[in-house]
Design a protein around this motif. Structure first.
Motif, PDB file in Angstrom:
ATOM      1  N   HIS A   1      -6.232   3.993   1.008  1.00 25.66           N
ATOM      2  CA  HIS A   1      -4.779   4.091   0.860  1.00 25.66           C
ATOM      3  C   HIS A   1      -4.292   5.513   1.167  1.00 25.66           C
ATOM      4  O   HIS A   1      -3.662   5.757   2.185  1.00 25.66           O
ATOM      5  CB  HIS A   1      -4.377   3.642  -0.555  1.00 25.66           C
ATOM      6  CG  HIS A   1      -2.909   3.751  -0.820  1.00 25.66           C
ATOM      7  ND1 HIS A   1      -2.385   4.106  -2.030  1.00 25.66           N
ATOM      8  CD2 HIS A   1      -1.843   3.566  -0.002  1.00 25.66           C
ATOM      9  CE1 HIS A   1      -1.065   4.124  -1.956  1.00 25.66           C
ATOM     10  NE2 HIS A   1      -0.705   3.808  -0.737  1.00 25.66           N
TER      11      HIS A   1
ATOM     12  N   HIS B   1      -1.627   7.274   4.297  1.00 22.68           N
ATOM     13  CA  HIS B   1      -0.604   8.298   4.026  1.00 22.68           C
ATOM     14  C   HIS B   1      -0.891   9.612   4.752  1.00 22.68           C
ATOM     15  O   HIS B   1      -0.009  10.195   5.363  1.00 22.68           O
ATOM     16  CB  HIS B   1      -0.518   8.574   2.517  1.00 22.68           C
ATOM     17  CG  HIS B   1       0.262   7.558   1.766  1.00 22.68           C
ATOM     18  ND1 HIS B   1       1.516   7.799   1.265  1.00 22.68           N
ATOM     19  CD2 HIS B   1      -0.022   6.275   1.441  1.00 22.68           C
ATOM     20  CE1 HIS B   1       1.972   6.721   0.642  1.00 22.68           C
ATOM     21  NE2 HIS B   1       1.045   5.766   0.733  1.00 22.68           N
TER      22      HIS B   1
ATOM     23  N   HIS C   1      -0.762  -0.501   5.753  1.00 20.03           N
ATOM     24  CA  HIS C   1      -0.324   0.104   4.492  1.00 20.03           C
ATOM     25  C   HIS C   1       0.181  -0.958   3.521  1.00 20.03           C
ATOM     26  O   HIS C   1      -0.114  -0.913   2.321  1.00 20.03           O
ATOM     27  CB  HIS C   1       0.756   1.168   4.726  1.00 20.03           C
ATOM     28  CG  HIS C   1       1.253   1.735   3.427  1.00 20.03           C
ATOM     29  ND1 HIS C   1       2.426   1.324   2.831  1.00 20.03           N
ATOM     30  CD2 HIS C   1       0.696   2.641   2.567  1.00 20.03           C
ATOM     31  CE1 HIS C   1       2.572   1.967   1.685  1.00 20.03           C
ATOM     32  NE2 HIS C   1       1.540   2.773   1.503  1.00 20.03           N
TER      33      HIS C   1
ATOM     34  N   ASN D   1      -1.223  -1.377  -0.136  1.00 17.42           N
ATOM     35  CA  ASN D   1      -0.344  -0.759  -1.141  1.00 17.42           C
ATOM     36  C   ASN D   1       0.276  -1.737  -2.148  1.00 17.42           C
ATOM     37  O   ASN D   1       0.269  -1.493  -3.345  1.00 17.42           O
ATOM     38  CB  ASN D   1       0.774   0.014  -0.445  1.00 17.42           C
ATOM     39  CG  ASN D   1       1.588   0.851  -1.416  1.00 17.42           C
ATOM     40  OD1 ASN D   1       1.147   1.918  -1.843  1.00 17.42           O
ATOM     41  ND2 ASN D   1       2.754   0.367  -1.808  1.00 17.42           N
TER      42      ASN D   1
ATOM     43  N   ALA E   1       5.996   4.057   0.377  1.00 17.44           N
ATOM     44  CA  ALA E   1       5.758   3.902  -1.075  1.00 17.44           C
ATOM     45  C   ALA E   1       4.315   4.269  -1.380  1.00 17.44           C
ATOM     46  O   ALA E   1       3.458   4.165  -0.529  1.00 17.44           O
ATOM     47  CB  ALA E   1       6.000   2.471  -1.497  1.00 17.44           C
TER      48      ALA E   1
HETATM   49 FE   LIG Z   1       1.364   3.858  -0.279  1.00 23.91          FE
END
Ligand SMILES: [Fe+2]
Length: 503
Positions: free
Chosen positions: A161, A166, A353, A357, A503
């Motif tokens: 993640h 990110h 993602h 996520n 997010a």
């Molecule tokens: Fe995220």
């Protein structure tokens, strides 16, 4: 589905469905330095695996691609002694072998939990757990499965993640703003997929992954979390393996098949993340290819686009400078190079993602399902804790899990990161910002076609979730797989693919 079935199902349809791989051969061997980490041979031997294979021989199981492994050993083991010196953390490095039954259901066969050498134990330890035959061994099996989750939760959060979606995308965004004019067609294509990411990452650096922050407090690597992330970047991150078909091939979860639109065929057909993901991947790929063809219609136009070349050069040589000399970086010479790079970037920031996520609260909100750390090792006969365990195994099990306060903290964090904001922009839907607006009719038609494809995929996912043959996403008590369902309402919904890592 049963406890074992649900444990295995989450490897294919949970929040971290990207680490399971085909078991290609035995013996399993570590690639770590034996002088530091002890003998490389795994204790999951042929005999151990064979013992519970009731439907076929070991040779047949290999031939029919029925054996799979979740192998966190080499990434986690170098950190185990450090982690076990932290207050309230007790962990192992785990390997879990799975068998795909004749009924098409994945089941855990055996778990190996390893400790590295210490000053008092020069060989370290490797313990093997299999399905229990009596009350004691059944509880041991339950404890062993619980100890797999903190490994998986840490690799999920810190590597798959944080690092791979990110952090590794930041250089694409920074280089885009520095090197591409806002009127550049590739800027316009990418802009919606880069929305909010720098702000979200800045927030995370200050509040989540900071020293003493929530990630250090809530996952077994503790203050070594960023060390684990850096080690993973150094040893395993590759841009080309962020492409979904390449990742599936690398893990042996798919084979090449030129007859399939994505060029690959899944080894386990009922692999919800991969089967839905390939639909999304393919739609993005077709959009990127047509978009690139439209703007780069002259020979050599990709190579002679100085802004574009400067963008790619900055990503390789400044953003990912530590990796600048890796041979696997794609070249940026042709239209195909460009559309392939763009497809990987858009897939990573949207579908990948989303899959990683937005299931964090649904799967990780309850520590009984997926604890992010454990507080006690599994006792062995002769140790004082063993008697306590035998006297009251349930109490021992519960006292190994995070405390109520610790669990509540994890739950609150998972809830907040799994939530869609009310202004979320979903893949295939119009953008609210005007930055990439165009009156080019051909491009508008491309986006309309993409929107239609995403709507069709959404319908397909809804149908798959009602197909009783697909046991990993349909059946009594089995949650539908919706993490790659393109649209969603706001809040924690466990579905919806935002265009960007927001997010
Ligand atoms: Fe995220």
């Amino acid at each position: 589905m049963g406890e074992d079935g649900e444990f295995a199902r989450q490897m294919l349809a949970g929040v971290n469905p990207v680490n399971i791989e085909l078991l290609r051969e035995l013996p399993i061997s570590s690639k770590l330095d034996p002088d530091v980490y002890g003998p490389p041979e795994s204790a999951l031997t042929k005999e151990v695996i064979e013992r519970d294979l009731l439907e076929m021989s070991l040779e047949e199981a290999f031939e029919e691609k029925r054996l799979f492994i979740l192998d966190h050993h080499d990434q986690i083991l170098p950190f185990v002694n450090k982690m076990n010196s932290l207050p309230g953390i007790k962990t192992y490095a785990s390997r879990t072998v799975f068998y795909l039954s004749n009924a098409g259901v994945l089941r855990p066969l055996a778990i190996e939990l390893s400790l590295p050498p210490t000053s008092s134990s020069s060989a370290g330890s490797k313990r093997v757990f299999t399905h229990g035959q009596d009350a004691t061994t059944q509880w041991m099996w339950k404890l062993a499965k619980a100890h797999v989750w903190p490994n998986d939760a840490s690799i999920h959060q810190i590597v798959n993640h944080l690092l791979r979606t990110h952090v590794c995308t930041e250089p694409y965004i920074i280089a885009m703003h520095r090197q591409l004019s806002v009127m550049h067609p590739i800027y316009k294509l990418l802009y919606p997929h880069m929305r909010y990411t720098l702000a979200v990452n800045a927030f995370a650096r200050k509040n989540l992954i900071s020293g003493g922050g929530i990630i250090e407090a809530s996952y077994s690597p503790g203050k070594y979390a960023m060390g684990l992330s850096s080690a993973a970047y150094k040893t395993m991150w590759r841009f080309d393996m962020d492409a979904l078909p390449a990742d599936l091939l690398q893990r042996g979860m798919a084979v090449q098949d030129p007859c399939m639109p994505s060029g690959v065929k899944l080894v386990i057909e009922d692999y919800p993340y991969a089967s839905d993901g390939l639909l999304i991947w393919q739609a993005i790929k077709e959009l990127a290819e047509a978009y690139v063809e439209h703007f780069y219609c002259e020979p050599n136009s990709v190579k002679s686009d100085l802004e574009l070349q400067a963008w790619w050069d900055e990503i390789l040589n400044i953003g990912h400078a530590d990796k600048r000399n890796e041979p696997w970086w794609p070249k940026l010479h042709t239209n195909e190079d460009l559309s392939s790079i763009l497809t990987t970037m858009i897939w990573t920031t949207s579908g990948q993602h989303a899959a990683i996520n937005f299931g964090q609260y649904p799967f990780g909100g309850c520590p009984l399902n997926r604890p992010t750390f454990m507080r006690r090792l599994i006792p062995q006969e002769g140790e004082p804790d063993y008697e306590k365990f035998k006297l009251n195994p349930e109490e021992f099990f519960l006292s190994s899990l995070p405390t109520r306060y610790q669990a509540s903290k994890v739950m609150a964090t998972q809830e907040s990161v799994s939530s869609h904001s009310p202004d979320e922009e979903y893949l295939g839907k119009p953008n609210s910002s005007g930055n990439h607006w165009t009156n080019d009719e051909d491009i508008q038609n491309l986006y309309s076609k993409f929107a239609d494809q995403l709507e069709a995929i959404e319908k397909m996912i809804n149908l798959r979730n009602k197909d009783i043959q697909l046991q990993n996403r349909c059946g009594a008590g089995v949650p539908p797989y919706e993490l790659l369902h393109p649209t969603s309402g706001p809040g924690v919904t466990g579905r919806g693919i935002p265009k960007s890592v927001s997010a």
